[in-house]
Each structure stands twice: as C-alpha cells, then as structure tokens.
Enzyme design. Structure first.
Site, PDB file in Angstrom:
ATOM      1  N   LYS A   1      17.993 -34.379  11.854  1.00 46.72           N
ATOM      2  CA  LYS A   1      17.991 -34.894  13.226  1.00 46.72           C
ATOM      3  C   LYS A   1      18.897 -34.020  14.078  1.00 46.72           C
ATOM      4  O   LYS A   1      19.627 -33.173  13.583  1.00 46.72           O
ATOM      5  CB  LYS A   1      18.521 -36.341  13.291  1.00 46.72           C
ATOM      6  CG  LYS A   1      17.807 -37.335  12.403  1.00 46.72           C
ATOM      7  CD  LYS A   1      16.408 -37.647  12.846  1.00 46.72           C
ATOM      8  CE  LYS A   1      15.792 -38.668  11.886  1.00 46.72           C
ATOM      9  NZ  LYS A   1      14.367 -38.666  11.903  1.00 46.72           N
TER      10      LYS A   1
ATOM     11  N   SER B   1       9.591 -36.026  12.531  1.00 42.60           N
ATOM     12  CA  SER B   1      10.540 -36.571  13.510  1.00 42.60           C
ATOM     13  C   SER B   1      11.226 -35.501  14.354  1.00 42.60           C
ATOM     14  O   SER B   1      11.769 -35.814  15.402  1.00 42.60           O
ATOM     15  CB  SER B   1      11.601 -37.427  12.816  1.00 42.60           C
ATOM     16  OG  SER B   1      12.481 -36.620  12.071  1.00 42.60           O
TER      17      SER B   1
END
Length: 182
Positions: free
Chosen positions: A78, A40
């Site tokens: 993230k 991600s």
C-alpha cells in the site's frame, strides 16, 4: 597434483560460503524480493509484479510499502498516506493532511475512468474511521491506489511500524517495466 586439487576445492568452498553469507545478509537485513498480489495498487503496481523491497530505507509519506496484514495471514503493498501525528481527511476526492491539500498524481488514471461525478475515494476523516484525530505514535495510515478496490487503513485501521517489511524501491518484473516506481 593431489594437493593442487585439494586447494582448488577448498578455494571453491570458501568462495561459495562467502557468497552465501553475503546473500544471507542482503536478503534478511537489507533487501528482499516480493511479488504483488491483487489489484489494490493498480495502475502503479499490478498483480504479479515482482519488486525489490528495502528494509533499511526511511519511510516517508506517499512511499509504497510492504507490511504484514493485520487482517490476513499475508503481506500487503500500500501507499503511506499518514505518518505519526498527522490528521487526515478526504473531501471531494482531495486528500488533506494536517489541513493541507495534496495532489495525488498516481490516482489520475483511475479517476479518468469515473463517470457521472463519482468519487474515487469516499469522503472521510480520520476520526470517523478510527476514532482517533491523529495517527498514533509508531503507526501509519495506508491506502491502495485503486481506492475502490483496496482493503486498507480505511477498513482495518492503522498499521504498526513494526509490521512494515520495507519500502518498495524497484520493479524487476515484468521486464518491460523494470525500474523505479513513481
């Protein structure tokens, strides 16, 4: 002779206890190692990268953080996009925070792979995704750099600041990529 050996053993035990205490304090209060799982954050961070996470650094917009996932029994890495009080909008692959357009240079490698006018990040407003017009107090809005393959705040909403493990400061594996992370 026996007395010298006893003193040496006590000295070694004391040294090991002090070293253990220093490691304990550093590991649980200052820094902790972590391994990136998944793609991600590609290409900034890749699956299997090992990073050092600071538990005491101030978190700012665009920092990479590790946090306890709200939708799984694991930690995610993230990028912080929105801080408390921010309004966020994505329009034609341009990020707007509080009405100001921001360049996201870390997305350029992924944007180069797109064809036919496709967007890397679908258009959205914070209100459409979360029902809130601004990031709430003690919360963050996070997204992965690999926007088409990232489970992030667009899916599970805001994360609590209390769920943050720390800020990713340094990659130490693979060895050919040792150093700070942009």
């Amino acid at each position: 002779m026996k007395n010298n050996r006893k003193k040496e053993v006590i000295s070694w035990i004391r040294t090991l206890l002090i070293a253990g205490a220093i490691v304990f304090v550093c590991r649980y209060f200052l820094f902790t190692p972590s391994t990136v799982l998944g793609d991600s954050m590609y290409p900034t961070l890749q699956n299997g990268n090992m990073v050092m996470v600071s538990k005491i650094s101030e978190i700012n917009r665009f920092d990479k953080i590790i946090f306890h996932a709200p939708d799984a029994d694991e930690d995610y890495v993230k990028r912080v996009i929105g801080l408390p009080g921010d309004s966020i909008e994505m329009k034609n692959d341009v990020l707007y925070v509080n009405g100001k357009a921001y360049d996201e240079p870390y997305l350029k490698p992924n944007k180069k792979t797109l064809t036919g006018g496709k967007l890397l990040t679908d258009n959205f407003t914070l209100k459409e995704l979360t029902g809130e017009s601004k990031v709430p107090k003690d919360s963050l809005f996070v997204m992965g750099d690999n926007r088409q393959n990232s489970r992030d705040s667009r899916y599970f909403g805001f994360i609590s600041k209390s769920s943050v493990v720390g800020k990713v400061e340094f990659r130490y594996f693979p060895f050919n990529e040792i150093g700070g992370i942009e």
